[in-house]
Write an enzyme that holds these catalytic residues in place. Structure first.
Site, PDB file in Angstrom:
ATOM      1  N   ASP A  41      15.721 -40.540 -59.128  1.00 26.34           N
ATOM      2  CA  ASP A  41      14.915 -41.471 -59.928  1.00 26.34           C
ATOM      3  C   ASP A  41      15.323 -42.907 -59.603  1.00 26.34           C
ATOM      4  O   ASP A  41      16.497 -43.264 -59.680  1.00 26.34           O
ATOM      5  CB  ASP A  41      15.113 -41.178 -61.418  1.00 26.34           C
ATOM      6  CG  ASP A  41      14.016 -41.806 -62.276  1.00 26.34           C
ATOM      7  OD1 ASP A  41      13.664 -42.977 -62.045  1.00 26.34           O
ATOM      8  OD2 ASP A  41      13.528 -41.113 -63.183  1.00 26.34           O
ATOM      9  N   SER A  82       8.478 -43.355 -64.589  1.00 27.85           N
ATOM     10  CA  SER A  82       8.926 -42.043 -64.112  1.00 27.85           C
ATOM     11  C   SER A  82       8.017 -40.916 -64.572  1.00 27.85           C
ATOM     12  O   SER A  82       7.944 -39.876 -63.912  1.00 27.85           O
ATOM     13  CB  SER A  82      10.349 -41.773 -64.591  1.00 27.85           C
ATOM     14  OG  SER A  82      11.208 -42.748 -64.056  1.00 27.85           O
ATOM     15  N   THR A 135      11.119 -37.199 -66.125  1.00 24.31           N
ATOM     16  CA  THR A 135      11.012 -36.528 -64.822  1.00 24.31           C
ATOM     17  C   THR A 135      11.018 -35.001 -64.953  1.00 24.31           C
ATOM     18  O   THR A 135      10.046 -34.345 -64.551  1.00 24.31           O
ATOM     19  CB  THR A 135      12.109 -37.025 -63.860  1.00 24.31           C
ATOM     20  OG1 THR A 135      12.121 -38.449 -63.862  1.00 24.31           O
ATOM     21  CG2 THR A 135      11.885 -36.507 -62.453  1.00 24.31           C
ATOM     22  N   GLU A 252      17.104 -33.447 -60.250  1.00 22.80           N
ATOM     23  CA  GLU A 252      16.953 -34.891 -60.392  1.00 22.80           C
ATOM     24  C   GLU A 252      18.297 -35.619 -60.505  1.00 22.80           C
ATOM     25  O   GLU A 252      19.126 -35.284 -61.358  1.00 22.80           O
ATOM     26  CB  GLU A 252      16.119 -35.252 -61.629  1.00 22.80           C
ATOM     27  CG  GLU A 252      15.833 -36.761 -61.664  1.00 22.80           C
ATOM     28  CD  GLU A 252      15.337 -37.289 -63.006  1.00 22.80           C
ATOM     29  OE1 GLU A 252      15.556 -36.635 -64.038  1.00 22.80           O
ATOM     30  OE2 GLU A 252      14.754 -38.382 -63.009  1.00 22.80           O
ATOM     31  N   ASP A 257      18.267 -44.544 -61.433  1.00 24.79           N
ATOM     32  CA  ASP A 257      17.334 -45.443 -62.129  1.00 24.79           C
ATOM     33  C   ASP A 257      18.042 -46.268 -63.200  1.00 24.79           C
ATOM     34  O   ASP A 257      17.763 -47.464 -63.352  1.00 24.79           O
ATOM     35  CB  ASP A 257      16.241 -44.586 -62.764  1.00 24.79           C
ATOM     36  CG  ASP A 257      15.267 -45.374 -63.624  1.00 24.79           C
ATOM     37  OD1 ASP A 257      14.530 -46.199 -63.055  1.00 24.79           O
ATOM     38  OD2 ASP A 257      15.241 -45.151 -64.841  1.00 24.79           O
ATOM     39  N   HIS A 261      18.242 -50.302 -63.629  1.00 19.16           N
ATOM     40  CA  HIS A 261      17.834 -51.065 -64.823  1.00 19.16           C
ATOM     41  C   HIS A 261      18.972 -51.972 -65.300  1.00 19.16           C
ATOM     42  O   HIS A 261      18.731 -53.070 -65.782  1.00 19.16           O
ATOM     43  CB  HIS A 261      17.440 -50.119 -65.960  1.00 19.16           C
ATOM     44  CG  HIS A 261      16.076 -49.526 -65.803  1.00 19.16           C
ATOM     45  ND1 HIS A 261      14.924 -50.267 -65.851  1.00 19.16           N
ATOM     46  CD2 HIS A 261      15.681 -48.245 -65.589  1.00 19.16           C
ATOM     47  CE1 HIS A 261      13.871 -49.461 -65.686  1.00 19.16           C
ATOM     48  NE2 HIS A 261      14.312 -48.234 -65.508  1.00 19.16           N
ATOM     49  N   ASP A 299      10.616 -41.346 -57.504  1.00 21.93           N
ATOM     50  CA  ASP A 299       9.343 -41.668 -58.151  1.00 21.93           C
ATOM     51  C   ASP A 299       8.934 -43.109 -57.852  1.00 21.93           C
ATOM     52  O   ASP A 299       7.770 -43.435 -57.687  1.00 21.93           O
ATOM     53  CB  ASP A 299       9.437 -41.421 -59.657  1.00 21.93           C
ATOM     54  CG  ASP A 299      10.769 -41.847 -60.260  1.00 21.93           C
ATOM     55  OD1 ASP A 299      11.594 -42.477 -59.542  1.00 21.93           O
ATOM     56  OD2 ASP A 299      10.997 -41.560 -61.446  1.00 21.93           O
ATOM     57  N   HIS A 300       9.952 -43.983 -57.749  1.00 23.97           N
ATOM     58  CA  HIS A 300       9.737 -45.431 -57.565  1.00 23.97           C
ATOM     59  C   HIS A 300      11.108 -46.036 -57.322  1.00 23.97           C
ATOM     60  O   HIS A 300      12.130 -45.358 -57.450  1.00 23.97           O
ATOM     61  CB  HIS A 300       9.124 -46.052 -58.831  1.00 23.97           C
ATOM     62  CG  HIS A 300       9.935 -45.734 -60.061  1.00 23.97           C
ATOM     63  ND1 HIS A 300      11.147 -46.341 -60.327  1.00 23.97           N
ATOM     64  CD2 HIS A 300       9.739 -44.833 -61.052  1.00 23.97           C
ATOM     65  CE1 HIS A 300      11.640 -45.839 -61.428  1.00 23.97           C
ATOM     66  NE2 HIS A 300      10.827 -44.907 -61.891  1.00 23.97           N
TER      67      HIS A 300
HETATM   68 MG    MG Z   1      13.947 -39.549 -64.424  1.00 21.12          MG
HETATM   69 ZN    ZN Z   2      13.252 -46.513 -64.885  1.00 20.16          ZN
END
Ligand code: MG
Ligand code: ZN
Length: 367
Positions: A41, A82, A135, A252, A257, A261, A299-300
């Site tokens: 993620d 996500s 996710t 995952e 992620d 952040h 995902d990104h």
């Molecule tokens: Mg996730």
């Molecule tokens: Zn995020």
């Protein structure tokens, strides 16, 4: 001796003329019996690149013969979250940010995990977030908003998931409706462990296994999560690979992620290294098995991370990397897809994130 038609001979000549195993696999249109989808993620190219600069071991990423890129805007914006990102992979539908297993009109769509199960395969989900987080949820739940984690939890027992490991215990036991969904999981045949990732004495397909090892997300690597992710991946593979009909497993690395952040490069680096180990476990299995497609993607991207040169008195010091971030949110970059095994060739090129669903189905020969 009769001469063989040239059309038959040509591919044989290509295959036998010194090409290595990876290209042979690429050329083959063999069916994938199993798929392992690993989602980092928030893992853009900069995050993945940290494995090449900040760890001693050779990154597992170098073992992939195929790389592609996916375009990831959701149905209602340019930058995805996500939920929409995972829903695109799991259902083949671009949806709105926050959507879990539903399309842009909030209609439930069957997921790759549900389809695999319907075809008689076993299924597993592993995350370092809560198992009800966007996710993993997008593979078994159908709700209009990712924040409905109690609803998501209530859908797990009735889903076709056979093995899961992650956090999120509180969404099963400390609920507004007062229900205890651990009891429901047990009633549905799950052996549930809320203490540790313990290998059952007899790991049997006659049982289902659930590990809920934290109230919400699992601890960070920096806070001592240890080898949970690679070990859970190995345990899931030992279990799922007993199924002669094959399996679908999603793993995952959820917290890459979260490090993004937080604009915390050390958090990102440790989570990527851990995820890279899980990738190594998946590839080791797939290499031996020969019938397993391994896909790694994200995902990104999160944080607009860049592996910048360190700054010393306003000058760039090219001998040292000092990661920087440009945002506390997600970014719109295209995202790498790494593929190995039967069907891997389908993942070359540039395509939409929701096309990954169809590529997996075709690798399974279900479409
Ligand atoms: Mg996730
Ligand atoms: Zn995020």
């Amino acid at each position: 001796m009769k001469s063989y038609p040239i059309l038959i001979l040509l591919p044989l000549m290509i295959l036998s003329s010194g090409c290595n195993e990876q290209y042979k696999q690429l050329a083959s249109e063999k069916k994938a019996q199993n798929i392992i989808l690993l989602i980092g993620d928030g893992m853009g190219l900069a995050q993945a690149s940290t494995a090449f600069y900040f760890q001693e071991e050779e990154p597992s990423f170098v073992r992939f013969p195929v790389i592609g890129l996916h375009r990831n805007p959701p149905s209602d914006a340019l930058i995805t979250d996500s939920a929409a990102g995972a829903t695109a992979f799991s259902t083949g539908y671009k949806s709105y940010n926050a959507a879990i297993g539903v399309d842009k009109d909030s209609i439930s769509r069957e997921t790759i995990l549900e389809i695999a199960a319907r075809q008689g395969k076993s299924t597993g989900l592993i995350a370092t977030s809560s198992i009800t987080h966007a996710t993993p949820a997008s593979f078994f739940a159908h709700v209009t908003h990712r924040s409905l984690e109690e609803d998501i939890a209530s859908q797990l027992a009735g889903s076709p998931v056979d093995f899961f490991a992650g956090g999120g215990l509180q969404f099963f036991t400390q609920r507004e409706d007062g229900a205890n969904y651990l009891d429901t999981l047990s009633a549905q045949g799950f052996v549930v462990n809320t203490q540790k990732l313990e290998r059952p004495g007899h790991l049997s397909l006659n049982s289902k296994y659930g590990y809920l090892l934290a109230p919400e997300g699992m601890p960070k690597m920096q806070e001592g999560r240890g080898d949970f992710l690679p070990q859970a991946t190995q345990l899931a593979l030992d279990y799922l690979s007993q199924d002669k009909h094959g399996f679908f497993l999603m793993v995952e690395g959820s917290q890459i992620d979260w490090g993004g952040h937080d604009n915390d490069s050390e958090y990102v680096i440790q989570e990527v290294r851990d995820f890279d180990k899980a990738i190594g476990i998946a590839l080791d299995f797939a290499e031996k098995d020969g019938n397993t497609l391994v896909i790694v993607t994200a995902d990104h991207e999160t944080g607009g991370m860049s592996l910048s040169a360190a700054k010393v008195r306003m000058q760039s010091d090219y001998r040292h990397i000092q990661p920087t971030f440009s945002t506390g949110g997600h970014s719109a970059s295209l995202i790498p897809v790494y593929a190995f095994g039967p069907g891997a060739g389908k993942f070359m090129g540039i395509y939409q994130n929701n096309e990954i669903f169809g590529k997996m189905l075709r690798a399974f020969r279900l479409k």
